[in-house]
Design an enzyme around this catalytic site. Structure first.
Site, PDB file in Angstrom:
ATOM      1  N   GLY A 206       0.832  -1.207   0.000  1.00  0.00           N
ATOM      2  CA  GLY A 206       0.000   0.000   0.000  1.00  0.00           C
ATOM      3  C   GLY A 206       0.859   1.247   0.000  1.00  0.00           C
ATOM      4  N   ASN A 207       0.273   2.383   0.300  1.00  0.00           N
ATOM      5  CA  ASN A 207       1.039   3.624   0.404  1.00  0.00           C
ATOM      6  C   ASN A 207       0.392   4.546   1.432  1.00  0.00           C
ATOM      7  OD1 ASN A 207      -0.892   5.463  -1.040  1.00  0.00           O
ATOM      8  ND2 ASN A 207      -0.529   3.942  -2.657  1.00  0.00           N
ATOM      9  N   TYR A 208       1.047   5.689   1.683  1.00  0.00           N
ATOM     10  CA  TYR A 208       0.618   6.562   2.781  1.00  0.00           C
ATOM     11  C   TYR A 208      -0.509   7.529   2.414  1.00  0.00           C
ATOM     12  CZ  TYR A 208       4.941   5.116   5.102  1.00  0.00           C
ATOM     13  OH  TYR A 208       5.930   4.394   5.694  1.00  0.00           O
ATOM     14  N   ALA A 274      -3.682   7.559  -5.159  1.00  0.00           N
ATOM     15  CA  ALA A 274      -2.324   7.025  -5.303  1.00  0.00           C
ATOM     16  C   ALA A 274      -2.484   5.520  -5.554  1.00  0.00           C
ATOM     17  CB  ALA A 274      -1.528   7.287  -4.038  1.00  0.00           C
TER      18      ALA A 274
END
Ligand code: CTP
Length: 398
Positions: A206-208, A274
């Site tokens: 995943g990402n922030y 994102a």
């Protein structure tokens, strides 16, 4: 120009309160229904009798009197917008800190409508670091601060801090309400947040991304009258999604499917999510156990949703992408604009301290397919959303 608009006017204890008499008259003349809440200190400057005569509504001051106590929540919900003019230095500080010691503050804290503030104070108080910090806080919270004017002040000094003139304040409200309807009848799609690509039942790639920028855009489009669909990834940040039609997705493939399902009917599409570029080639059914060696994950590319929509795009549709870069920002952003057949690309650089995942502010440069380029200052994500929506409308009308 304000026909049928419900305006809740707050008046605080400042010499500029005398201007609120003319302001009330102007708003009523423009067709607005005006209800007024004054602080007890404001009564030393103007009388409730004058204001109730002009507004043709009872003026509320005392929190415990009659039905005012129970009314404060309903008043905030009744209004299309709340306008506090003048806002004294004291009330500004109370608002920034959520103090609730009079009826006006209770109404402000329960208002769900947009809030406009017209501060009024002496220059030194206005420029004091604490006041400027309070102004910053209030802006970040989404309040709309009307600029103070430069001129003769109550102290006799000349400087900044005068409340904006009633005509200018009425003008801001008129602009705001006319702007609001520019997208009525239009359909908009916004993606926001991260995607999570599953590795096994307990892990993901995943990402922030918090989704804050995309949600601010969805809200701004809705304010302007558009019918908005928000496709939102699994953000861990609590976001207020009130009034938005939201499709919750987990991974890039679900986001792709949700977008493709509605894209053909969209006038404006903004891809602020994102999206993970890679996903595990296989998802393990059971939790992967550690062993002594190296774990190798084989990753496959996800579909580029923006590019896929860019290929399907018809003439009148406006497609907007984001580019989050750490280096060669301009070249990369322009490259993405072309490769993905987007109309507009919004660049934010991780080299800007005020931009990036999870922040409440952003600093963007916008590029369009006709070679246009425009850079903006650091602003709250809500204000950046306004700039981007303005840019899209200008592009559509060009
Ligand atoms: N995007 C998308 N689908 C993907 C990847 C990205 O729709 N699988 C969109 C994003 O929502 C954004 C734009 O493409 O609007 C650019 O995303 P970004 O992550 O900056 O760039 P990438 O194209 O993924 O390229 P790179 O990661 O190599 O910079």
């Amino acid at each position: 120009m304000l026909e049928g608009k419900k305006i809740l006017l707050g008046i605080t204890g400042s010499i500029a309160a005398y201007k609120s008499i003319l302001l009330t008259r102007l708003l009523v003349k423009e067709g607005a229904e005006v209800k007024i809440v004054m602080t007890p200190a404001a009564k030393d400057f103007v009388t409730p009798l004058t204001l109730s005569t002009l507004s043709k509504n009872e003026v509320l001051v005392d929190i415990y009197k009659d039905s005012s106590w129970a009314n404060h929540v309903m008043l905030g919900r009744w209004a299309d917008c709340m306008l506090i003019a003048p806002v004294s230095c004291n009330t500004l500080a109370k608002m920034a800190n959520g103090l609730c010691d009079n009826l006006l503050m209770s109404v402000y804290l329960s208002a769900t409508c947009p809030v406009f503030l017209a501060p009024a104070m002496d220059e030194d108080m206005w420029k004091h670091k604490t006041t400027q910090q309070n102004v910053k806080t209030l802006k970040l919270q989404g309040n709309i601060l009307l600029p103070v004017e430069n001129g003769e002040l109550a102290s006799g000094l000349i400087g900044e801090g005068r409340m904006a003139e009633p005509e200018a304040i009425a003008g801001y409200l008129i602009n705001y309400f006319t702007e609001r309807i520019t997208l009525s009848g239009k359909k908009a799609l916004v993606t926001a947040g991260p995607t999570y690509e599953q590795i096994d039942p307990v892990r993901f790639i995943g990402n922030y991304s918090s989704g804050k920028m995309g949600v601010a855009l969805a809200k701004e489009l809705k304010k302007r009258g558009a019918d908005v669909t928000l496709v939102l990834g699994p953000t861990q940040t609590p976001l207020s999604l009130e009034g938005l039609s939201v499709v919750h997705i987990h991974n890039a493939e679900e986001m792709l499917n949700a977008c493709v399902a509605v894209f053909d009917n969209m006038d404006i599409t903004i891809m602020a999510a994102a999206v993970a570029d890679y996903k595990p080639a296989d998802v393990a059914d059971q939790k992967i156990k550690k062993n002594d060696g190296v774990l190798e994950l084989s990753l496959h590319k996800t579909t580029d949703i923006l590019k896929c929509l860019g290929n399907k795009k018809k003439d009148k549709q406006v497609l907007v992408g984001f580019a989050l870069e750490t280096n060669n920002e301009r070249e990369n952003a322009i490259g993405k604009l072309k490769q993905k057949n987007a109309d507009i690309i919004v660049l934010n650089s991780l080299r800007d301290e005020s931009a990036g995942f999870g922040k409440d502010t952003n600093k963007v440069t916008v590029f369009n397919s006709s070679g246009g380029e425009k850079s903006y200052e650091t602003k709250s994500k809500e204000d950046v959303a306004k700039d981007i929506v303005d840019y899209i409308i200008e592009y559509q009308n060009a």
